[in-house]
Every structure is written in C-alpha cells, then in structure tokens.
Design a protein around this motif. Structure first.
Motif, mmCIF file in Angstrom:
data_model
loop_
_atom_site.group_PDB
_atom_site.id
_atom_site.type_symbol
_atom_site.label_atom_id
_atom_site.label_comp_id
_atom_site.label_asym_id
_atom_site.label_seq_id
_atom_site.Cartn_x
_atom_site.Cartn_y
_atom_site.Cartn_z
ATOM 1 N N ASP A 84 -6.899 -1.515 -0.053
ATOM 2 C CA ASP A 84 -6.958 -1.157 -1.471
ATOM 3 C C ASP A 84 -8.353 -0.674 -1.862
ATOM 4 O O ASP A 84 -8.505 0.293 -2.617
ATOM 5 C CB ASP A 84 -6.566 -2.361 -2.334
ATOM 6 N N ARG A 85 -9.388 -1.345 -1.341
ATOM 7 C CA ARG A 85 -10.769 -0.945 -1.654
ATOM 8 C C ARG A 85 -11.047 0.461 -1.149
ATOM 9 O O ARG A 85 -11.593 1.309 -1.858
ATOM 10 C CB ARG A 85 -11.750 -1.925 -1.005
ATOM 11 N N ALA A 86 -10.656 0.705 0.113
ATOM 12 C CA ALA A 86 -10.913 2.015 0.708
ATOM 13 C C ALA A 86 -10.152 3.108 -0.025
ATOM 14 O O ALA A 86 -10.682 4.214 -0.236
ATOM 15 C CB ALA A 86 -10.528 1.994 2.184
ATOM 16 N N GLU A 87 -8.929 2.817 -0.419
ATOM 17 C CA GLU A 87 -8.132 3.805 -1.138
ATOM 18 C C GLU A 87 -8.781 4.167 -2.477
ATOM 19 O O GLU A 87 -8.902 5.346 -2.829
ATOM 20 C CB GLU A 87 -6.723 3.251 -1.376
ATOM 21 N N ARG A 88 -9.212 3.177 -3.203
ATOM 22 C CA ARG A 88 -9.846 3.412 -4.501
ATOM 23 C C ARG A 88 -11.108 4.273 -4.341
ATOM 24 O O ARG A 88 -11.300 5.255 -5.084
ATOM 25 C CB ARG A 88 -10.212 2.077 -5.152
ATOM 26 N N ALA A 89 -11.950 3.906 -3.394
ATOM 27 C CA ALA A 89 -13.206 4.630 -3.204
ATOM 28 C C ALA A 89 -12.951 6.078 -2.779
ATOM 29 O O ALA A 89 -13.611 7.004 -3.264
ATOM 30 C CB ALA A 89 -14.061 3.916 -2.162
ATOM 31 N N THR A 121 12.437 5.470 -12.463
ATOM 32 C CA THR A 121 12.459 6.892 -12.801
ATOM 33 C C THR A 121 11.027 7.407 -12.873
ATOM 34 O O THR A 121 10.063 6.629 -12.911
ATOM 35 C CB THR A 121 13.158 7.147 -14.143
ATOM 36 N N GLU A 122 10.909 8.714 -12.946
ATOM 37 C CA GLU A 122 9.594 9.332 -12.996
ATOM 38 C C GLU A 122 8.842 9.004 -14.287
ATOM 39 O O GLU A 122 7.615 9.181 -14.343
ATOM 40 C CB GLU A 122 9.728 10.854 -12.849
ATOM 41 N N THR A 123 9.551 8.534 -15.300
ATOM 42 C CA THR A 123 8.877 8.168 -16.555
ATOM 43 C C THR A 123 8.304 6.759 -16.519
ATOM 44 O O THR A 123 7.570 6.382 -17.432
ATOM 45 C CB THR A 123 9.851 8.288 -17.740
ATOM 46 N N ASP A 124 8.613 5.989 -15.485
ATOM 47 C CA ASP A 124 8.079 4.634 -15.364
ATOM 48 C C ASP A 124 6.633 4.683 -14.879
ATOM 49 O O ASP A 124 6.348 5.183 -13.783
ATOM 50 C CB ASP A 124 8.905 3.811 -14.370
ATOM 51 N N ALA A 125 5.738 4.180 -15.706
ATOM 52 C CA ALA A 125 4.332 4.125 -15.297
ATOM 53 C C ALA A 125 4.133 3.040 -14.253
ATOM 54 O O ALA A 125 4.806 2.004 -14.265
ATOM 55 C CB ALA A 125 3.450 3.849 -16.508
ATOM 56 N N SER A 126 3.223 3.262 -13.326
ATOM 57 C CA SER A 126 2.886 2.232 -12.354
ATOM 58 C C SER A 126 2.158 1.087 -13.047
ATOM 59 O O SER A 126 1.255 1.310 -13.858
ATOM 60 C CB SER A 126 1.986 2.816 -11.264
ATOM 61 N N PRO A 127 2.541 -0.159 -12.738
ATOM 62 C CA PRO A 127 1.833 -1.299 -13.321
ATOM 63 C C PRO A 127 0.501 -1.588 -12.651
ATOM 64 O O PRO A 127 -0.257 -2.451 -13.115
ATOM 65 C CB PRO A 127 2.818 -2.454 -13.104
ATOM 66 N N GLU A 128 0.217 -0.884 -11.562
ATOM 67 C CA GLU A 128 -0.992 -1.151 -10.780
ATOM 68 C C GLU A 128 -2.162 -0.332 -11.324
ATOM 69 O O GLU A 128 -2.169 0.894 -11.240
ATOM 70 C CB GLU A 128 -0.758 -0.816 -9.311
ATOM 71 N N PRO A 131 -9.474 -1.469 -9.869
ATOM 72 C CA PRO A 131 -9.914 -1.543 -8.470
ATOM 73 C C PRO A 131 -9.206 -2.618 -7.649
ATOM 74 O O PRO A 131 -9.029 -2.451 -6.450
ATOM 75 C CB PRO A 131 -11.417 -1.850 -8.591
ATOM 76 N N GLY A 132 -8.811 -3.730 -8.263
ATOM 77 C CA GLY A 132 -8.189 -4.811 -7.507
ATOM 78 C C GLY A 132 -6.693 -4.692 -7.362
ATOM 79 O O GLY A 132 -6.055 -5.558 -6.762
ATOM 80 N N ALA A 133 -6.117 -3.619 -7.855
ATOM 81 C CA ALA A 133 -4.673 -3.453 -7.818
ATOM 82 C C ALA A 133 -4.209 -2.932 -6.463
ATOM 83 O O ALA A 133 -5.014 -2.485 -5.634
ATOM 84 C CB ALA A 133 -4.238 -2.480 -8.917
ATOM 85 N N ASP A 134 -2.890 -3.002 -6.243
ATOM 86 C CA ASP A 134 -2.320 -2.428 -5.028
ATOM 87 C C ASP A 134 -2.697 -0.949 -4.920
ATOM 88 O O ASP A 134 -2.659 -0.209 -5.906
ATOM 89 C CB ASP A 134 -0.790 -2.576 -5.072
#
Length: 297
Positions: A84-89, A121-128, A131-134
């Motif tokens: 997750d850290r690497a993805e965010r950066a 659906t595509e209208t559903d926002a991600s809850p993540e 920086p600490g999220a999935d």
C-alpha cells in the motif's frame, strides 16, 4: 498516442501492451529486469528500466508520455502495508508530474470491498482513502487530481481476469485442488465472482485511454456473477477430480490465502462502462477458459 505502462510485462499489462501496439499507439513499459526489457523491445515497445520504488523512473515515464496506465503492484501478501505504501508513493509521483497537462492517467483497482450484498456499479465511490488505505487509496487519489488538470480515471478489475497463463486467484484454486485431490467450494458454493477475459480487459484499457472523460470509473467485468460452485465444478472436470463442499472453518487450511477471497461474493455491473465506450466483451467465459485447459498445467 505514446503510452507509459507500469506492470507492462505482467498478466494484464502484457496484453495491454499488445492491444495498444496493435491499435497503432507507441508504448514505453517499465522494466524491472533485463529479461523484462528484452520482452518489451521484442514486441516493438520501448523499455524504461525501473521499479515501483524508483520514483525518478516513474516521473520520467509519465513526463515523456501522452498517457499513463498504472498496472504494477507489489502484491506482497505477507506485508500488505508495504504494498500500500509503495502504491501510494508511485501514484502520487506520477500524478504530480502530470498536473496541468490534462493527460490521461488510468489507475488499476479491485472490486472487493466496494459494496455489501449487491453488485457494485461505476457510481459507487471507493471507501479506501488516504495513505493507510488499501492500495494506498490510489483510486480516490487519482480522481482527486482531476481538479488539478489530470484526466484521472480508475479501472476496476473483476477478481478473475482469466485465460491461459493466468497466475491469479483461479491458479491458486487449481493448485489447491491438485494438492488435496478434490476441487472444493466453500459452504453451499453460492458466493460469486465477476470475471473477464484478459484480452477484453486490455481492450477496455485502450478504449478508456482513447475516449473516457476525466473522473470515470470503468468496470472490467464481462460476467457479472459466476458462482464459486460453478468454478469448482469446472476445475474438477478439467482436472478429472471430484468436487466437494469445504467447511468454511477449513477454508484457509484447504485453499491457503485465497480461501478468504473464495468465500466472498465480489460482483459488479459493467453496464455504464459498456454504454460509455461501446465495449462488448467477446473473449471466452471463465468456465470456458477452465474447461479448455487454461488452469490444467
């Protein structure tokens, strides 16, 4: 269009590079190893040496391209916080490079965790988010940059992006079946996954880069719901093994880490994606991929 692709020699990325090149685009792919670089150049793409922690290479790739497709991820199941850290950066470094350019940036995400009890659906926002999220909250981070002049988009992949050569979830299910000499499903097998063939997913990525507006969420979903029992029965037939229910309490022992996912329903609609881009999946179904031997070796 010149496209920079991370994960360019991965399962989805390699098909994406093929799709982009066939459509007349030029491609630069991030290459962690000399072998990966050779694979890319043999296809007619350009290789950029680097990896997810090499932020300078990521900035170079993003700044010199007309569009970015970010598919790479460490997928370190033993240390998800590091993934997750690497993805965010990595995402932040590339987005900062693109601020004010209005160039497309397409980030990969998964469907799990979006909704509870109904197809997403595509209208559903991600809850993540944050920086600490999935996945470091990379989907929401990307869409936040729309206000900063980036044509940010997200593509959410079905839990099974299948086909010959897949090393995803179904590969682990097949390995468990071979090890225990039984193809299992959990409980009554009513949990279900969405699925898409790898070539259809790659075509959707190209269409998204070419036509999708900023802020779009795309769903790479060809089949909305394939029951886990149907998956197990297909694997049993392909591997010539009996099929049986596995008690939920024994799922982790039988399936390994994938057991936690196999007991979950992870489904989504792609109606809005299809209507927006005219995407019409034509590849084999998941069961067809299994029955024609994609997971038999």
């Amino acid at each position: 269009m010149h496209v920079f692709v991370t994960g360019a020699t991965g399962w989805i990325g390699s098909a994406t590079v093929d799709e982009l090149l066939a459509a007349g685009h030029t491609v630069t792919g991030l290459a962690r190893t000399p072998d990966a670089a050779q694979t890319l150049t043999a296809k007619g793409a350009t290789a950029l040496p680097g990896h997810l922690d090499d932020l300078d290479s990521l900035r170079t790739g993003a700044s010199t391209a007309d569009a970015v497709v970010h598919l790479a991820n460490k997928h370190d199941w033993a240390d998800p916080a590091e993934s997750d850290r690497a993805e965010r950066a990595a995402v932040e470094a590339m987005l900062d490079t693109l601020v004010g350019t209005n160039r497309p940036f397409l980030v990969a995400n998964a469907l799990s965790g979006l909704t509870d009890g109904r197809p997403a659906t595509e209208t559903d926002a991600s809850p993540e988010a944050g920086p600490g999220a999935d996945r470091g909250g990379s989907e929401n981070l990307t869409l936040d940059y729309v206000e900063r002049g980036v044509r940010g988009m997200a593509i959410r992949f079905a839990p099974s992006v299948h086909g010959a050569g897949d090393w995803g979830f179904v590969t682990f299910l097949a390995a468990a079946a071979k090890e225990h000499r039984v193809s299992g499903y959990i409980g009554d097998g009513s949990a279900a996954w969405s699925a898409v063939h790898r070539t259809d997913a790659a075509r959707l990525i190209r269409l998204g880069l070419e036509h999708a507006p900023a802020g779009t969420r795309l769903h790479a979903v060809a089949e909305q719901a394939v029951t886990t029992r149907a998956i197990a029965e297909a694997l049993g037939q392909a591997l010539d093994l009996p099929v049986a229910s596995i008690d939920p309490a024994d799922a982790d022992e039988h399936f390994g880490f994938v057991g936690g996912f196999f007991g979950m329903t992870m489904t989504a609609s792609s109606r809005l994606t299809r209507d927006l881009l005219g995407w019409d999946p034509t590849g084999p179904t998941l069961v067809e991929s299994i029955l024609t031997g994609a997971y038999s070796e």
